[in-house]
Design an enzyme around this catalytic site. Structure first.
Site, PDB file in Angstrom:
ATOM      1  N   CYS A 189      25.296  20.619  57.963  1.00 19.68           N
ATOM      2  CA  CYS A 189      25.625  20.462  59.378  1.00 19.68           C
ATOM      3  C   CYS A 189      26.027  21.820  59.929  1.00 19.68           C
ATOM      4  O   CYS A 189      26.634  22.616  59.222  1.00 19.68           O
ATOM      5  CB  CYS A 189      26.805  19.507  59.551  1.00 19.68           C
ATOM      6  SG  CYS A 189      26.299  17.800  59.579  1.00 19.68           S
ATOM      7  N   GLU A 228      19.170  20.903  56.358  1.00 17.43           N
ATOM      8  CA  GLU A 228      18.927  19.476  56.251  1.00 17.43           C
ATOM      9  C   GLU A 228      18.439  18.967  57.600  1.00 17.43           C
ATOM     10  O   GLU A 228      18.863  19.456  58.642  1.00 17.43           O
ATOM     11  CB  GLU A 228      20.245  18.787  55.857  1.00 17.43           C
ATOM     12  CG  GLU A 228      20.090  17.424  55.248  1.00 17.43           C
ATOM     13  CD  GLU A 228      21.439  16.850  54.797  1.00 17.43           C
ATOM     14  OE1 GLU A 228      22.204  17.571  54.140  1.00 17.43           O
ATOM     15  OE2 GLU A 228      21.697  15.678  55.119  1.00 17.43           O
TER      16      GLU A 228
END
Lengths: 454, 444
Positions: free
Chosen positions: B310, B344
């Site tokens: 993140c 990601e």
């Protein structure tokens, strides 16, 4: 999908690509660069849907609106200017829980409201002290549960309060707090704690169970090894089932190996047979040639028994060869079984199949009617009239033969040629003789002068 | 927001012609002359709409209507949720609306006065239709949904998208106070149930504990012993410092950071615990302490070669190059580990932009200087950027072309400069010599 046709040739990432600095070199040539790039782009976009064209998204970047923020006016008062950065990089100290002196708990609204109510008549309890005591009660209760061995790894059921009032009083003597006040705090805490059914201090709350799917519950424990993303990875999970599966795979591979070794042996044998057959045919041709020469001059009797011996042995070869060609399926099966049988049994079963095949072959023994001297056509297989009839193929009736010899279908020589064609020979391709003349030893004058043999 | 003069708006709203108000975004109010004639012409209509109003209130969830936004223009919104006002009559509601043209982060509670009731579409309730589509969808329908929820959702399937939106459709916390700033939140975040009755949360800017009242924060600040994130400082350049915080050693801090970050990230999940992550917290330091400007998290062991899970720059610090610094930093860590990495997915709209800008800048800088041939693999080894990302970037810029039976890289300096300019400034540089760091695997 029609887009597939636009897919560019996959790019090998290890291949060195030339860097073209001058675009002009590029454009001069008449090759369809523009359409090609168009295709490339389309394909690239199809491959990766996130791919947005660079220019519009860049333009959008300056326009993406976001929510706003303002400066807090009390900031400079609330946060003191007491930090001085050391020259060396800062290192982590132990976590707060390990240091122990820090009061991790902050009063919440409920606590503050209770405290305000409690202090209404006279200010007897400072917020900081209240905070500290609540924190200590939480920690003591946790320790009590640890001692009782009832710490659960996840929050599966309500967590009971184990800290008794007396124990709390004893542990917190040093706080020099009035008995009545402490009792009120303890009762307040216990009531709240039982209502929550879990520790009030967040650090002490166990995480939700792994199988809890409520999205409002967060920070589940996770075991990395169980996070398998693809089905293939799941199949490879390291457990007894996978072990058994792999052992089965090994057994199967061993059997396959035995099978292949046997197959190799068989093919080697077949090759030997074929070589023998070829040399045999050579000898036969040579022999026949010599016979013809002899016939031209003087006939030699007593040779007739010799070629017939040849023929019969030939039949043997053809038999075994055809057997393996025409019955490819039972063979491997039998071989597989043979791995578990003793060799005698295997031989016996092989023999019986061969005999059976011989019987089937017998009625159509056109081979026997052949001129024993005539070399067998290699690489051909006899036709099975029953199968022919079943497929609706009738052998051609030879109207040129007035004596009705055509009634016997096996007089017409049919065979399966290479490549699976069905061939009916009117002429013996080797002897250049009409088929029904092949039975006799008489050989008509050749169409061409036989000078080449002389 | 909230500064709109209410009665005036209401009058305006009901007298404006539907035609004039439908100019979403550009040209907010009709030219005076046109408005005059419109008023004359629409005397009747406004009367009728007034009558209609009383019968349509309160508005149903799913209603599409024009709403006055902070730019004082009217924008088309969809009513997501409604609730009774705390002090008001039985029919006094406020509405949670989604601006169709904007990302969900701008969804907000509005009062009736901000809505232009004359623009209410007659066909309102889409619930039935929604239910049908959620059960079984054709590819076409699915695509339609994907298209209507463009940004940041591309990589989720329609079902999980619906689930996600249902669960997070209304922001629970409207604003937070964090250090110097009071920030409007962007998305829902699954705070503990005790916090859900509060519209505003007060965060300690150092340990990130959150409280519901200002006094609680002030009391906390008097005792809080942290002046920087509770990890090791691994980088310092000027006033900028980077701290590495182990989620296992500082569980509460890691969780607080996740709760906070979720307020600004749509597709972040807080489903699993923070033990398996490292948090890299970027701070601006002064004599009050080290103030977090953003962070990225990273799995300690990633099976999919993710070097970032993140990433967030807090809103007050956005568009200052910090995001690109964080991205560059994540690749510097990968280089030190000797691995290639990739973020990601899914990336948010803003995240994707930053990443594409970073990739473009790094790759084109190399291509500009490089002499001779080069393979994608070599570029990947030099930059720690995953080969797929390199391909996507170069192909997106149409720099890889197919010539004479082979792929070539087009590196016309002019074209490269144009792309570099479009990719934006590089942000703050990472000075690798100032990174003092041991990869997690090699730490004791």
């Amino acid at each position: 999908m029609s887009r597939l046709s636009f897919r560019p040739r996959p790019l090998d990432i290890t291949k060195k690509l030339p860097i073209v600095k001058n675009f002009k070199d590029f454009e001069d040539e008449e090759a369809p660069t523009s359409t090609r790039t168009q295709m490339l782009r389309i394909a690239a976009e199809a491959d990766n849907e996130v791919q947005v064209q660079q220019v519009p998204s860049k333009k959008a970047a300056s326009e993406i609106p976001t929510p706003q923020f303002v400066v807090v006016d009390t900031y400079e008062r609330d946060y003191s200017r007491t930090f001085s950065q050391p020259t060396s990089y800062l290192r982590a100290r132990g976590a707060r829980a390990e240091i122990g002196e820090f009061v991790e708990y902050d009063l919440d609204n409920e606590d503050e409201d209770w405290l305000q109510e409690f202090n209404k008549e006279k200010k007897t309890l400072a917020a900081e002290k209240f905070e500290t005591i609540l924190f200590k009660l939480e920690v003591l209760d946790h320790k009590a549960r640890e001692r009782a061995g009832v710490i659960t790894p996840t929050l599966a059921s309500p967590i009971p309060v184990l800290l008794t009032f007396d124990a709390a009083v004893e542990a917190l003597q040093s706080f020099s707090i009035k008995y009545g006040v402490f009792q009120s705090i303890y009762n307040y805490w216990k009531e709240k704690r039982e209502r929550w059914q879990k520790p009030v201090l967040r650090r002490l709350q166990p995480p939700p169970p792994v199988n809890d799917t409520n999205p409002y519950n967060v920070f589940r424990p996770r075991e990395k090894s169980h996070r398998l993303h693809t089905r293939r990875m799941q199949r490879r999970e390291n457990n007894v089932q996978s072990f058994e599966k792999l052992r089965q795979v090994r057994r199967n591979l061993d059997q396959a190996k035995t099978l292949l070794e046997a197959l190799i042996k068989r093919e080697e044998k077949k090759r030997d047979v074929m070589e023998n057959e070829v040399s045999l045919q050579r000898i036969q041709l040579k022999y026949k040639h010599e016979t013809e020469l002899l016939e031209d001059s003087l006939a030699l009797p007593g040779f007739s028994s010799f070629p017939s011996k040849f023929a019969s042995s030939e039949e043997e070869f053809v038999d075994s060869d055809d057997y393996s060609n025409s019955r490819p399926h039972p063979r491997p099966l039998m071989l597989q079984n043979s791995a578990f049988m003793d060799s005698k049994a295997a031989m016996a079963s092989a023999g019986s199949i061969k005999r059976e095949f011989g019987r089937r072959q017998a009625p159509y023994g056109w081979l026997h009617k052949l001129d024993p001297l005539e070399p067998l056509l290699l690489f051909t297989k006899p036709l099975d009239p029953e199968k022919l009839a079943g497929a609706g193929i009738a052998p051609p009736s030879d109207s040129s033969m007035p004596d009705g010899a055509s009634a016997c279908s096996w007089n017409i020589r049919g065979r399966i040629g290479r490549g699976g064609r069905i061939v009916f020979d009117r002429w013996n391709p080797l002897m250049h003789t009409p088929i029904d003349c092949g039975e006799t030893l008489y050989i008509p004058p050749k169409p061409r002068p036989s000078s080449q043999f002389m | 927001m909230g500064s709109i003069d209410t009665p005036a708006v209401e009058e305006n709203g009901s007298t404006q012609t539907p035609d004039a108000t439908y100019t979403n975004g550009d040209g907010s109010s009709p030219p005076p002359a046109a408005a005059d004639s419109a008023i004359a012409r629409l005397g009747n209509e406004s009367f009728r709409s007034n009558k209609r109003r009383s019968s349509m209130l309160p508005l149903e969830v799913g209603t599409r209507v024009l709403c006055r936004w902070r730019d004082v223009k009217f924008h088309l919104v969809k009513v997501i949720e409604r609730r009774r006002m705390q002090c008001g009559g039985p029919n006094d509601y406020e509405y949670y609306v989604h601006y169709t043209e904007f990302n969900r982060r701008l969804d907000e509670w509005v009062r009736l006065e901000q809505l232009d009731l004359a623009s209410v579409e007659t066909v309102v309730d889409e619930k039935v239709e929604d239910k049908v589509t959620s059960l079984k969808m054709t590819r076409h329908q699915k695509r339609k949904i994907d298209e209507t929820h463009v940004e940041g959702h591309e990589e989720l399937d329609a079902a999980s998208l619906r689930e996600h939106e249902e669960f997070t459709k209304v922001k629970n916390i409207a604003t937070i106070e964090l250090g110097r700033y009071e920030i409007e939140t962007w998305y829902f975040s699954p705070f503990p149930p005790e916090c859900n009755d509060s519209l505003k949360l007060y965060f300690c800017e150092f340990c990130l504990n959150f409280m519901k009242r200002k006094e609680q924060l002030q009391r906390h600040m008097r005792k809080c012993d942290l002046k920087h994130p509770p990890g090791d400082e691994i980088y310092r350049s000027g006033t900028l410092s980077m701290f590495e915080v182990d989620g296992k050693k500082n569980k509460v801090y890691g969780q607080n950071l996740c709760y906070l970050a979720k307020l600004f990230l749509d597709h972040k999940t807080l489903y699993y615990d923070v033990d398996l992550f490292l948090f890299y917290v970027l701070c601006e330091c002064d004599d009050r302490g080290c103030h977090m400007v953003g962070y990225f998290s990273k799995e300690k062991h990633s099976e999919e070669s993710y070097n970032l899970a993140c990433i967030l720059t807090l809103p007050p610090y956005q568009r200052k190059g910090y995001g690109k610094f964080l991205i560059a930093f994540s690749y510097e860590l990968s280089k030190k580990e000797g691995k290639v990495g990739t973020p990601e997915r899914p990336l948010s709209d803003l995240g994707l932009l930053s990443y594409r800008g970073y990739w473009t800048r790094v790759l084109l800088d190399i291509l500009k200087k490089h002499k001779g041939n080069i393979s994608i693999k070599e570029l990947s080894d030099m930059t720690a950027i995953k080969a797929e990302d390199i391909l996507a970037t170069l192909q997106g810029l149409e720099l890889i072309q197919y010539r004479k039976g082979q792929h070539v890289i087009c590196a016309d300096p002019k074209v490269l400069d144009r792309h570099l300019k479009a990719a934006g400034r590089g942000g703050l540089e990472v000075d690798v010599s100032k990174l003092i760091w041991t990869p997690y695997k090699e730490q004791g």
